[in-house]
Design a protein around this motif. Structure first.
Motif, PDB file in Angstrom:
ATOM      1  N   PHE A   1       0.835  -1.207   0.000  1.00  0.00           N
ATOM      2  CA  PHE A   1       0.000   0.000   0.000  1.00  0.00           C
ATOM      3  C   PHE A   1       0.868   1.255   0.000  1.00  0.00           C
ATOM      4  N   ILE A   2       1.876   1.255   0.851  1.00  0.00           N
ATOM      5  CA  ILE A   2       2.760   2.424   0.940  1.00  0.00           C
ATOM      6  C   ILE A   2       3.629   2.539  -0.313  1.00  0.00           C
ATOM      7  N   GLY A   3       4.166   1.399  -0.761  1.00  0.00           N
ATOM      8  CA  GLY A   3       5.082   1.417  -1.899  1.00  0.00           C
ATOM      9  C   GLY A   3       4.412   1.759  -3.218  1.00  0.00           C
ATOM     10  N   GLU A   4       3.244   1.180  -3.459  1.00  0.00           N
ATOM     11  CA  GLU A   4       2.569   1.382  -4.751  1.00  0.00           C
ATOM     12  C   GLU A   4       1.840   2.713  -4.827  1.00  0.00           C
ATOM     13  N   LYS A   5       1.267   3.141  -3.721  1.00  0.00           N
ATOM     14  CA  LYS A   5       0.478   4.380  -3.737  1.00  0.00           C
ATOM     15  C   LYS A   5       1.256   5.582  -3.196  1.00  0.00           C
ATOM     16  N   HIS A   6       2.495   5.326  -2.751  1.00  0.00           N
ATOM     17  CA  HIS A   6       3.315   6.381  -2.148  1.00  0.00           C
ATOM     18  C   HIS A   6       2.532   7.100  -1.046  1.00  0.00           C
ATOM     19  N   ALA A   7       1.797   6.280  -0.289  1.00  0.00           N
ATOM     20  CA  ALA A   7       0.929   6.834   0.761  1.00  0.00           C
ATOM     21  C   ALA A   7       1.748   7.204   2.001  1.00  0.00           C
ATOM     22  N   ALA A   8       1.356   8.287   2.611  1.00  0.00           N
ATOM     23  CA  ALA A   8       1.991   8.728   3.860  1.00  0.00           C
ATOM     24  C   ALA A   8       1.156   8.200   5.026  1.00  0.00           C
ATOM     25  N   VAL A   9       1.554   7.077   5.572  1.00  0.00           N
ATOM     26  CA  VAL A   9       0.832   6.459   6.687  1.00  0.00           C
ATOM     27  C   VAL A   9       1.530   6.876   7.979  1.00  0.00           C
ATOM     28  N   LYS A  10       0.820   7.603   8.816  1.00  0.00           N
ATOM     29  CA  LYS A  10       1.435   8.179  10.020  1.00  0.00           C
ATOM     30  C   LYS A  10       1.773   7.130  11.064  1.00  0.00           C
ATOM     31  N   ASN A  11       0.846   6.205  11.328  1.00  0.00           N
ATOM     32  CA  ASN A  11       1.046   5.204  12.371  1.00  0.00           C
ATOM     33  C   ASN A  11       0.789   3.814  11.787  1.00  0.00           C
ATOM     34  N   HIS A  12       1.851   3.089  11.514  1.00  0.00           N
ATOM     35  CA  HIS A  12       1.724   1.779  10.866  1.00  0.00           C
ATOM     36  C   HIS A  12       1.045   0.756  11.780  1.00  0.00           C
ATOM     37  N   TYR A  13       1.347   0.820  13.052  1.00  0.00           N
ATOM     38  CA  TYR A  13       0.757  -0.102  14.023  1.00  0.00           C
ATOM     39  C   TYR A  13      -0.753   0.076  14.097  1.00  0.00           C
ATOM     40  N   GLU A  14      -1.210   1.312  14.229  1.00  0.00           N
ATOM     41  CA  GLU A  14      -2.645   1.596  14.315  1.00  0.00           C
ATOM     42  C   GLU A  14      -3.354   1.243  13.012  1.00  0.00           C
ATOM     43  N   THR A  15      -2.678   1.424  11.890  1.00  0.00           N
ATOM     44  CA  THR A  15      -3.269   1.078  10.593  1.00  0.00           C
ATOM     45  C   THR A  15      -3.516  -0.423  10.495  1.00  0.00           C
ATOM     46  N   ILE A  16      -2.553  -1.229  10.914  1.00  0.00           N
ATOM     47  CA  ILE A  16      -2.727  -2.685  10.895  1.00  0.00           C
ATOM     48  C   ILE A  16      -3.857  -3.094  11.823  1.00  0.00           C
ATOM     49  N   LEU A  17      -3.902  -2.524  13.019  1.00  0.00           N
ATOM     50  CA  LEU A  17      -4.991  -2.833  13.954  1.00  0.00           C
ATOM     51  C   LEU A  17      -6.350  -2.490  13.351  1.00  0.00           C
ATOM     52  N   LYS A  18      -6.424  -1.374  12.633  1.00  0.00           N
ATOM     53  CA  LYS A  18      -7.671  -0.953  11.996  1.00  0.00           C
ATOM     54  C   LYS A  18      -8.094  -1.958  10.931  1.00  0.00           C
ATOM     55  N   TRP A  19      -7.145  -2.409  10.107  1.00  0.00           N
ATOM     56  CA  TRP A  19      -7.457  -3.384   9.063  1.00  0.00           C
ATOM     57  C   TRP A  19      -7.895  -4.719   9.666  1.00  0.00           C
ATOM     58  N   VAL A  20      -7.237  -5.138  10.732  1.00  0.00           N
ATOM     59  CA  VAL A  20      -7.597  -6.389  11.398  1.00  0.00           C
ATOM     60  C   VAL A  20      -9.031  -6.306  11.914  1.00  0.00           C
ATOM     61  N   SER A  21      -9.371  -5.177  12.552  1.00  0.00           N
ATOM     62  CA  SER A  21     -10.709  -4.991  13.091  1.00  0.00           C
ATOM     63  C   SER A  21     -11.762  -5.010  11.983  1.00  0.00           C
ATOM     64  N   GLN A  22     -11.457  -4.326  10.871  1.00  0.00           N
ATOM     65  CA  GLN A  22     -12.403  -4.290   9.749  1.00  0.00           C
ATOM     66  C   GLN A  22     -12.598  -5.674   9.143  1.00  0.00           C
ATOM     67  N   ASP A  23     -11.517  -6.422   8.960  1.00  0.00           N
ATOM     68  CA  ASP A  23     -11.605  -7.758   8.365  1.00  0.00           C
ATOM     69  C   ASP A  23     -12.386  -8.715   9.261  1.00  0.00           C
ATOM     70  N   ARG A  24     -12.193  -8.591  10.568  1.00  0.00           N
ATOM     71  CA  ARG A  24     -12.884  -9.500  11.486  1.00  0.00           C
ATOM     72  C   ARG A  24     -14.367  -9.155  11.589  1.00  0.00           C
ATOM     73  N   GLU A  25     -14.716  -7.884  11.416  1.00  0.00           N
ATOM     74  CA  GLU A  25     -16.131  -7.497  11.393  1.00  0.00           C
ATOM     75  C   GLU A  25     -16.815  -8.069  10.172  1.00  0.00           C
ATOM     76  N   ILE A  26     -16.095  -8.066   9.049  1.00  0.00           N
ATOM     77  CA  ILE A  26     -16.651  -8.601   7.805  1.00  0.00           C
ATOM     78  C   ILE A  26     -16.880 -10.102   7.920  1.00  0.00           C
ATOM     79  N   ARG A  27     -15.931 -10.819   8.559  1.00  0.00           N
ATOM     80  CA  ARG A  27     -16.043 -12.274   8.683  1.00  0.00           C
ATOM     81  C   ARG A  27     -17.053 -12.696   9.742  1.00  0.00           C
ATOM     82  N   ALA A  28     -17.357 -11.797  10.677  1.00  0.00           N
ATOM     83  CA  ALA A  28     -18.269 -12.149  11.783  1.00  0.00           C
ATOM     84  C   ALA A  28     -19.690 -12.354  11.285  1.00  0.00           C
TER      85      ALA A  28
END
Length: 222
Positions: free
Chosen positions: A195-222
């Motif tokens: 995501f960062i490499g291809e879109k040259h995105a400026a992600v401020k907090n990598h840890y919080e971003t991963i936690l956010k994606w995990v939460s979203q994915d688990r909500e979808i699977r629930a």
């Protein structure tokens, strides 16, 4: 304790595990990561010669699979080299022969040891796992009486992805490994790296971003 050394007795050359590279790697990892003095983790006393770990952490540290880590640890238990106390989210591994490996005998603790002594090999040990009690900001509380330099290293951001874009501290990586399997952990590292490499995105907090994606994915699977 960063930048120190451990003792490795040459008698290990006569051991069966020297002919099993994966088991030997795990054994050396446990020696390197074992505590040199007593401490505490999640309210549990961790003695000298013990280390807090889990199959995902062993796999991540040594580059093997979780199945290989499980098999290697089982072999070490059967051989009598280690014992394990298990807790819901982690295990404490005790090195049975730690004093024979690391006992200071007539040497003073911290004194420089020369390589002419039989079985002494200079190595940089893996940083000890800190007490991960969370404070109100979600940060891990540091162990009292710990080395300042080592505490700083525990919170220092390091590159964790193959592409070099994802930055996490040791504390953040350990928190994610408590939440995710090793495969899931690597999946989200690769996802954020692309995501960062291809879109040259400026992600401020990598840890919080991963936690956010995990939460979203688990909500979808629930």
């Amino acid at each position: 304790m960063s930048g120190g050394f451990i003792k490795v007795n040459r008698s290990i050359l006569a051991s069966d595990i020297i002919r099993e590279p994966v088991t030997f790697t795990v054994f050396m990892y446990l020696i390197l990561s074992a505590r040199f003095s007593e401490g505490e983790y999640n309210g549990e006393k961790i003695k000298r010669g013990e280390t807090v770990t889990s199959y995902p952490r062993i796999a991540l540290a040594t580059g093997i699979t979780e199945r290989q880590a499980r098999t290697a640890l089982s072999k070490l238990i059967k051989s009598g080299k280690v014992s394990v106390r298990r807790y819901p989210k982690f295990s404490v591994v005790t090195l049975k022969d730690y004093e024979n490996f690391q006992g200071m005998s007539d040497r003073k603790s911290g004194e420089s040891q020369s390589n002419d002594s039989l079985g002494v090999t200079q190595m940089s040990p893996i940083k000890e796992i800190k007490n991960d009690k969370e404070n109100k900001n979600g940060s891990c509380c540091m162990e009292s009486g710990g080395d300042d330099e080592e505490d700083e290293d525990y919170f220092k951001l390091n590159v964790w992805s193959k592409g070099g874009h994802v930055m996490l501290s040791d504390m953040q990586a350990e928190n994610l490994l408590d939440l995710l399997s090793l495969d899931e952990f690597n999946f989200y590292l690769d996802k954020l790296d692309r995501f960062i490499g291809e879109k040259h995105a400026a992600v401020k907090n990598h840890y919080e971003t991963i936690l956010k994606w995990v939460s979203q994915d688990r909500e979808i699977r629930a």
